[in-house]
Write an enzyme that holds these catalytic residues in place. Sequence first.
Site, PDB file in Angstrom:
ATOM      1  N   PHE A   1     -27.180 108.192 -53.123  1.00  0.00           N
ATOM      2  CA  PHE A   1     -28.065 107.062 -53.002  1.00  0.00           C
ATOM      3  C   PHE A   1     -28.751 106.999 -54.091  1.00  0.00           C
ATOM      4  O   PHE A   1     -29.250 108.172 -54.119  1.00  0.00           O
ATOM      5  CB  PHE A   1     -29.053 107.387 -51.386  1.00  0.00           C
ATOM      6  CG  PHE A   1     -30.246 106.350 -51.244  1.00  0.00           C
ATOM      7  CD1 PHE A   1     -29.707 105.158 -50.353  1.00  0.00           C
ATOM      8  CD2 PHE A   1     -31.027 105.871 -51.638  1.00  0.00           C
ATOM      9  CE1 PHE A   1     -30.228 104.114 -50.518  1.00  0.00           C
ATOM     10  CE2 PHE A   1     -31.860 105.148 -52.227  1.00  0.00           C
ATOM     11  CZ  PHE A   1     -31.254 103.772 -50.785  1.00  0.00           C
TER      12      PHE A   1
ATOM     13  N   ASP B   1     -29.443 112.555 -60.853  1.00  0.00           N
ATOM     14  CA  ASP B   1     -30.551 111.295 -60.182  1.00  0.00           C
ATOM     15  C   ASP B   1     -31.700 112.492 -59.422  1.00  0.00           C
ATOM     16  O   ASP B   1     -30.988 112.868 -58.622  1.00  0.00           O
ATOM     17  CB  ASP B   1     -29.678 110.321 -58.691  1.00  0.00           C
ATOM     18  CG  ASP B   1     -31.136 109.553 -58.367  1.00  0.00           C
ATOM     19  OD1 ASP B   1     -31.718 109.731 -58.547  1.00  0.00           O
ATOM     20  OD2 ASP B   1     -30.596 108.407 -57.982  1.00  0.00           O
TER      21      ASP B   1
ATOM     22  N   LYS C   1     -40.594 107.878 -57.065  1.00  0.00           N
ATOM     23  CA  LYS C   1     -40.684 108.394 -55.759  1.00  0.00           C
ATOM     24  C   LYS C   1     -42.567 109.212 -56.263  1.00  0.00           C
ATOM     25  O   LYS C   1     -43.779 108.400 -56.763  1.00  0.00           O
ATOM     26  CB  LYS C   1     -40.165 109.547 -55.178  1.00  0.00           C
ATOM     27  CG  LYS C   1     -39.270 109.107 -55.135  1.00  0.00           C
ATOM     28  CD  LYS C   1     -38.534 109.169 -53.120  1.00  0.00           C
ATOM     29  CE  LYS C   1     -37.989 107.527 -52.729  1.00  0.00           C
ATOM     30  NZ  LYS C   1     -36.559 107.949 -52.936  1.00  0.00           N
TER      31      LYS C   1
HETATM   32  C1  LIG Z   1     -36.079 106.553 -52.971  1.00  0.00           C
HETATM   33  C2  LIG Z   1     -34.662 106.909 -53.754  1.00  0.00           C
HETATM   34  C3  LIG Z   1     -33.900 106.435 -54.774  1.00  0.00           C
HETATM   35  C4  LIG Z   1     -34.682 105.270 -55.079  1.00  0.00           C
HETATM   36  O1  LIG Z   1     -36.052 104.541 -55.463  1.00  0.00           O
HETATM   37  P1  LIG Z   1     -36.939 103.002 -55.590  1.00  0.00           P
HETATM   38  O2  LIG Z   1     -37.777 103.409 -56.165  1.00  0.00           O
HETATM   39  O3  LIG Z   1     -36.291 102.709 -53.802  1.00  0.00           O
HETATM   40  O4  LIG Z   1     -35.442 102.210 -56.343  1.00  0.00           O
HETATM   41  C5  LIG Z   1     -32.748 106.694 -55.738  1.00  0.00           C
HETATM   42  N1  LIG Z   1     -32.649 107.309 -55.833  1.00  0.00           N
HETATM   43  C6  LIG Z   1     -32.664 108.839 -54.630  1.00  0.00           C
HETATM   44  C7  LIG Z   1     -32.153 109.947 -54.926  1.00  0.00           C
HETATM   45  C8  LIG Z   1     -33.624 107.781 -54.469  1.00  0.00           C
HETATM   46  O5  LIG Z   1     -34.111 108.600 -52.896  1.00  0.00           O
END
Ligand SMILES: *Cc1c(COP(=O)(O)O)cnc(C)c1O
Length: 393
Positions: free
Chosen positions: A134, A219, A248
């Site tokens: 994701f 990520d 986050k």
């Molecule tokens: C939440 C998340 C995203 C997306 O972040 P947004 O601030 O909603 O754009 C991308 N990568 C990971 C691993 C995430 O948990």
Amino acid sequence: MNTQEVIAQFNQYVIGNYGRLPRVITRGEGNYLYDLDGNKILDFFPGWAVSGIGHCHPKVVEAIRKQAGELLHIDNTFYTLQQGKLAQLLSERAFGGKCFFCNSGAEANEAAMKLARRHTPKEKYKYITAQHSFHGRTFGAVTATGQPKYHEGFMPLMAGFEYVPFNDIDALTKVFTDEVCGVLIEPIQGEGGVNEATPEYMQTIRDLCDEHGAMMILDEVQTGMGRTGRWFGYQHYDIVPDIITMAKTLGGGVAIGAMMARPEIAATLTPGTHASTFGGNPLACAAGIATIEAIEQEKLIDNANRMGQYAVEKLTQLKQKFSVIHGLRGKGLMIGIELTSPGADIVSKCLEKGLRINCTQGNILRFMPSMTITKEQIDQAIGILRDVLESEA
Ligand SMILES: *Cc1c(COP(=O)(O)O)cnc(C)c1O
């Protein structure tokens, strides 16, 4: 307005692209939420992992209040004290990289993907990402996301993506050509079900990226800022990535994203090549600085390790008692509880009893409390979960 009226207002005026729980949250304090009907909720999935040091941490609130009275926003035509300081603090806790600031995880990943393209030769345009990953919802980030359900109705996506099964070294080696400019992977897949990368997999990505001149992009939007028991998820492994992305918990509740790249790679982003109007604004950066200071002064990474261990002990006891719990996984306070059946019902029953948890991929409960969580709060959560499992059995 009461809860029903707020929901009616949403139904009339807010686009219905979220499945929302029928509560109106009015206040958050530490590990608790309060709703419009006066209910107190123990929050074990605070802000989808944004409020990683608890709701309205006093140090973050104070920093925001102070900054709000001095300068809310200034464009990146100028320098600010806050952006430089936050970049330095992050660089000192990762691999000495340089930062680009934006406002979300998706944007941080977009920046990373653009940098990988721009930094490598023209014929390199492909990205390798993992199934069940994701990476966000903007067009590039959602293309990178290896889950068909997020692609439905949005074809054609961005060109050049190969999705490989996570932790499968052979599959990765097979698709790795000289056309690849970057591999984008989560050290622990979050939304995909709390799946940890193996050390061998991480090492293979590093080796193949070196061999083919591609960027290793991690990520760390969810795994970053201490949640896994280290500042960043990659620090559990024996590798150093080229680029990491974060968001986050970075702002302690305020919207901010960042991409950090090794200095020699970062140098590719010369003036005019990439930008964000709100990126790195003093308000968000002040919140980020206060978040890092709070994590360090209160030894929250230590706490994430200890409380993560404690929660796993308690969950292991539950597992022995309830056969619906198939397995436990994760690191620090990023814990996945794999069930043998769907978990949505358990999530709503927990909420009714005052505990907020999350379920992903249909049957993986996510236990991801803030790093300020206490033993007593874990006991309370486990107690509620036990009651719910008992009522299900
Ligand atoms: C939440 C998340 C995203 C997306 O972040 P947004 O601030 O909603 O754009 C991308 N990568 C990971 C691993 C995430 O948990």
